[in-house]
Design an enzyme around this catalytic site. Structure first.
Site, mmCIF file in Angstrom:
data_model
loop_
_atom_site.group_PDB
_atom_site.id
_atom_site.type_symbol
_atom_site.label_atom_id
_atom_site.label_comp_id
_atom_site.label_asym_id
_atom_site.label_seq_id
_atom_site.Cartn_x
_atom_site.Cartn_y
_atom_site.Cartn_z
ATOM 1 N N SER A 1 -17.209 5.977 -3.510
ATOM 2 C CA SER A 1 -16.432 6.207 -2.290
ATOM 3 C C SER A 1 -15.355 5.139 -2.119
ATOM 4 O O SER A 1 -14.667 5.101 -1.106
ATOM 5 C CB SER A 1 -17.374 6.190 -1.075
ATOM 6 O OG SER A 1 -18.128 4.991 -1.055
ATOM 7 N N ASN B 1 -27.345 0.529 4.331
ATOM 8 C CA ASN B 1 -27.453 1.565 5.370
ATOM 9 C C ASN B 1 -27.043 1.046 6.753
ATOM 10 O O ASN B 1 -26.345 1.727 7.493
ATOM 11 C CB ASN B 1 -28.885 2.113 5.430
ATOM 12 C CG ASN B 1 -29.261 2.816 4.144
ATOM 13 O OD1 ASN B 1 -28.408 3.011 3.276
ATOM 14 N ND2 ASN B 1 -30.522 3.195 4.014
ATOM 15 N N HIS C 1 1.267 33.423 32.129
ATOM 16 C CA HIS C 1 1.362 34.487 31.104
ATOM 17 C C HIS C 1 2.710 34.450 30.396
ATOM 18 O O HIS C 1 3.189 35.469 29.903
ATOM 19 C CB HIS C 1 1.155 35.880 31.706
ATOM 20 C CG HIS C 1 -0.032 35.984 32.600
ATOM 21 N ND1 HIS C 1 -1.265 36.424 32.171
ATOM 22 C CD2 HIS C 1 -0.196 35.652 33.914
ATOM 23 C CE1 HIS C 1 -2.124 36.389 33.180
ATOM 24 N NE2 HIS C 1 -1.502 35.903 34.250
ATOM 25 N N SER D 1 18.154 23.870 7.502
ATOM 26 C CA SER D 1 17.633 24.891 6.595
ATOM 27 C C SER D 1 18.373 24.775 5.272
ATOM 28 O O SER D 1 19.544 24.399 5.234
ATOM 29 C CB SER D 1 17.867 26.269 7.215
ATOM 30 O OG SER D 1 17.956 27.245 6.207
ATOM 31 N N LYS E 1 21.148 26.262 11.169
ATOM 32 C CA LYS E 1 19.815 25.996 11.692
ATOM 33 C C LYS E 1 19.541 24.520 11.978
ATOM 34 O O LYS E 1 20.002 23.638 11.271
ATOM 35 C CB LYS E 1 18.743 26.496 10.710
ATOM 36 C CG LYS E 1 18.620 27.980 10.594
ATOM 37 C CD LYS E 1 18.235 28.682 11.876
ATOM 38 C CE LYS E 1 16.786 28.495 12.270
ATOM 39 N NZ LYS E 1 15.867 29.152 11.354
ATOM 40 N N ASN F 1 15.884 22.949 12.964
ATOM 41 C CA ASN F 1 14.505 23.376 13.228
ATOM 42 C C ASN F 1 13.655 22.241 13.806
ATOM 43 O O ASN F 1 13.780 21.089 13.369
ATOM 44 C CB ASN F 1 13.869 23.882 11.931
ATOM 45 C CG ASN F 1 14.609 25.094 11.381
ATOM 46 O OD1 ASN F 1 15.090 25.916 12.148
ATOM 47 N ND2 ASN F 1 14.721 25.172 10.071
ATOM 48 N N TYR G 1 -31.425 7.644 6.391
ATOM 49 C CA TYR G 1 -30.190 7.768 5.636
ATOM 50 C C TYR G 1 -30.318 8.735 4.458
ATOM 51 O O TYR G 1 -31.305 8.720 3.732
ATOM 52 C CB TYR G 1 -29.763 6.386 5.103
ATOM 53 C CG TYR G 1 -28.462 6.447 4.313
ATOM 54 C CD1 TYR G 1 -27.237 6.354 4.949
ATOM 55 C CD2 TYR G 1 -28.478 6.642 2.933
ATOM 56 C CE1 TYR G 1 -26.051 6.452 4.240
ATOM 57 C CE2 TYR G 1 -27.299 6.733 2.211
ATOM 58 C CZ TYR G 1 -26.088 6.642 2.872
ATOM 59 O OH TYR G 1 -24.918 6.743 2.167
ATOM 60 N N GLN H 1 -22.296 9.589 3.433
ATOM 61 C CA GLN H 1 -21.066 8.997 2.901
ATOM 62 C C GLN H 1 -19.857 9.899 3.178
ATOM 63 O O GLN H 1 -18.721 9.448 3.196
ATOM 64 C CB GLN H 1 -21.228 8.774 1.394
ATOM 65 C CG GLN H 1 -20.034 8.129 0.728
ATOM 66 C CD GLN H 1 -20.389 7.601 -0.655
ATOM 67 O OE1 GLN H 1 -21.019 6.560 -0.764
ATOM 68 N NE2 GLN H 1 -20.010 8.316 -1.682
ATOM 69 N N LYS I 1 -16.794 9.574 6.287
ATOM 70 C CA LYS I 1 -15.582 8.751 6.440
ATOM 71 C C LYS I 1 -14.275 9.509 6.291
ATOM 72 O O LYS I 1 -13.335 9.298 7.066
ATOM 73 C CB LYS I 1 -15.626 7.591 5.452
ATOM 74 C CG LYS I 1 -16.602 6.538 5.893
ATOM 75 C CD LYS I 1 -16.927 5.565 4.796
ATOM 76 C CE LYS I 1 -18.355 5.112 4.924
ATOM 77 N NZ LYS I 1 -19.351 6.179 4.670
HETATM 78 N N1 ARG Z 1 -21.289 4.164 0.461
HETATM 79 C C1 ARG Z 1 -22.436 4.472 1.254
HETATM 80 C C2 ARG Z 1 -21.968 5.273 2.497
HETATM 81 O O1 ARG Z 1 -20.822 5.300 2.728
HETATM 82 C C3 ARG Z 1 -23.100 3.223 1.706
HETATM 83 C C4 ARG Z 1 -24.549 3.339 2.013
HETATM 84 C C5 ARG Z 1 -25.343 3.573 0.804
HETATM 85 N N2 ARG Z 1 -26.751 3.530 1.010
HETATM 86 C C6 ARG Z 1 -27.614 3.993 0.124
HETATM 87 N N3 ARG Z 1 -28.840 3.928 0.451
HETATM 88 N N4 ARG Z 1 -27.231 4.469 -1.023
HETATM 89 O O2 ARG Z 1 -22.750 5.880 3.167
#
Ligand code: ARG
Length: 466
Positions: free
Chosen positions: A31, A118, A164, A285, A291, A293, A325, A330, A333
């Site tokens: 990630s 976590n 309306h 345009s 135009k 826009n 968890y 993950q 995000k």
């Molecule tokens: N990259 C993970 C997340 O965004 C972090 C937590 C990972 N925890 C685990 N037990 N693998 O959630």
């Protein structure tokens, strides 16, 4: 490749594994490309955690000082683009921790005592969202400021109010803009609610059960500006309702922005011609030379869709997850980062549009002269002056409208005798009752559109919001 994986094994969980992680999973699991955004919060959280560990004599003061200076060095490396993010180290937490161990050795290995990723990730995430909410609130305030300033310039500029999308009653442009000031005011108060509720610190909940080390969670919470530690370690690491709340607040801001965008698009179209959006916020345009826009407003309207989508995304992610968890979390995000980036761009563009907006007062007035906007005032005259019950007055007014339609004229162009052919008691008082200017002056109930009240509402809005 195998060299990189070896270093991963030795620094983090290498002990339990004999084989190597598949390349497919390394890419899938990583990630870092998006959660690197959390680096400031991760470093701040780690420094507070390490300081607490040293205060509680779980690690030495010397360890803490080395950890702190190592982390600050890493911060600098990231900010000067010198940091090498590695996908096999999965996320921002392990990237930073591994680099710390590389930089300071043994003390670095002690940082993760009494915590887990976590509780670490959710703490970072809360801190990020909290500060993002502050920036969004500032932008909303800026937008309110521009709306109020336009409202002040146009507090008595007459325009048709619609229901309306049909002409309904005369209003002032200032009054219309202040409607949005109220809407964005509620958005800001939702931001505040969301911040208050989420502001409990999860750090120290560890993997899910808490920890056997004598930690001081209050100390960490205070250091990181949380109002208190979270009360249940399982809840701490499993819950993302704060992120859903954040997304729902942003979704509503997006919906409000989309509505004003839609109005700006309509008002600037040839049919209305009420306003001119400054060139800066329009495009041409590629084929039609004439135009101009309203792309910025259209994109604001369009972007609100993803704000809705991101909210639905995270809500669905959560609903089937057992505590505590799971790696699914993950996925929390990207929708948050996406909504954040988009709402800020929408706000910046809307602020710019409103600030540079030009108003065609004449066109608004012309539009107001069509569509019998003072029909309700006529009915009110029948009630007030002639003592006719409102329901009957409504019917009589309807007949007068039909007559005006037949004659293709406005209400105030009808002759007194025309009016009397429908209701013989009608007298000359009617003339001032059905003029647009008297209609607007009379809308003086609290929250109404009379220019005097609009001026008052402007000064109230300044006091409440700016
Ligand atoms: N990259 C993970 C997340 O965004 C972090 C937590 C990972 N925890 C685990 N037990 N693998 O959630």
């Amino acid at each position: 490749m195998s060299k990189r994986k070896k270093s991963l094994k030795s620094t983090i969980w290498g002990g339990r594994f004999v084989g190597e992680t598949s390349d497919n999973l390394i890419k899938f699991n990583s990630s870092i490309d998006f959660d690197k955004k959390l680096y400031t919060q991760d470093i701040e959280g780690s420094i507070a955690h390490a300081e607490m560990l040293s205060k509680q004599k779980i690690i030495l003061k010397k360890d803490f000082l080395e950890i702190k200076s190592g982390l600050l060095k890493i911060k600098k490396e990231i900010e000067t683009n010198k940091f090498k993010f590695r996908i096999e180290l999965e996320d921002i937490h392990m990237n930073i921790e591994s680099r710390l161990i590389e930089l300071i050795g043994e003390s670095g290995k002690k940082l993760h005592t009494a915590r887990s990723r976590n509780d670490q990730v959710v703490t970072d995430f809360k801190m990020w969202i909290r500060s993002d909410l502050d920036s969004i609130s500032e932008l909303l305030k800026e937008l309110q400021k521009e709306l109020i300033s336009q409202a002040e310039d146009n507090y008595e500029a007459l325009m048709p109010g619609y229901t309306h999308l049909q002409v309904a009653q005369p209003i002032t442009f200032g009054h219309h803009l202040l409607a949005y000031v109220e809407m964005f005011g509620r958005d800001r108060s939702r931001i505040q609610d969301c911040k208050n509720r989420m502001n409990e610190c999860p750090l120290g909940s560890a993997a899910l059960a808490g920890t056997s080390y004598p930690i001081d969670r209050n100390f960490v919470a205070k250091k990181l500006n949380f109002s208190s530690p979270t009360r249940n370690s399982i809840d701490s690491v499993s819950s993302r309702d704060f992120a859903i709340e954040y997304l729902s607040v942003l979704c509503l801001i997006g919906v409000n922005l989309s509505r004003i965008a839609e109005e700006l698009i309509l008002w600037s179209s040839n049919g209305f011609n009420f306003i001119v959006i400054n060139e800066e916020y329009t495009t041409g345009s590629s084929i039609m030379p004439q135009k101009r826009n309203p792309d910025a407003a259209e994109l604001i309207r369009g972007k609100s869709n993803r704000l809705v989508g991101n909210l639905v995304n995270l809500t669905n992610l959560l609903k089937g997850l057992p505590l505590a968890y799971s790696k699914d979390l993950q996925e929390d995000k990207e929708p948050v980062f996406d909504s954040s980036e988009n709402i800020k761009n929408c706000l910046l563009n809307m602020i710019g549009i409103i600030k540079s907006l030009k108003i065609n007062k004449n066109k608004m007035l012309k539009a107001l002269q069509k569509g019998f906007p003072t029909a309700t005032d006529l009915a009110d005259y029948l009630v007030t002056y002639l003592n006719i019950p409102f329901r009957d007055a409504h019917k009589i007014t309807g007949k007068i409208i039909l007559l005006a339609e037949e004659k293709d004229c406005s209400l105030d162009e009808l002759l007194l005798e025309d009016l009397r052919s429908i209701e013989p008691k009608i007298d000359s008082n009617i003339i001032k009752s059905i003029s647009i200017s008297s209609s607007i002056l009379k809308k003086s109930s609290f929250g109404g559109t009379s220019p005097r009240l609009v001026l008052k509402a402007i000064s109230e809005a300044k006091r409440r919001y700016l």
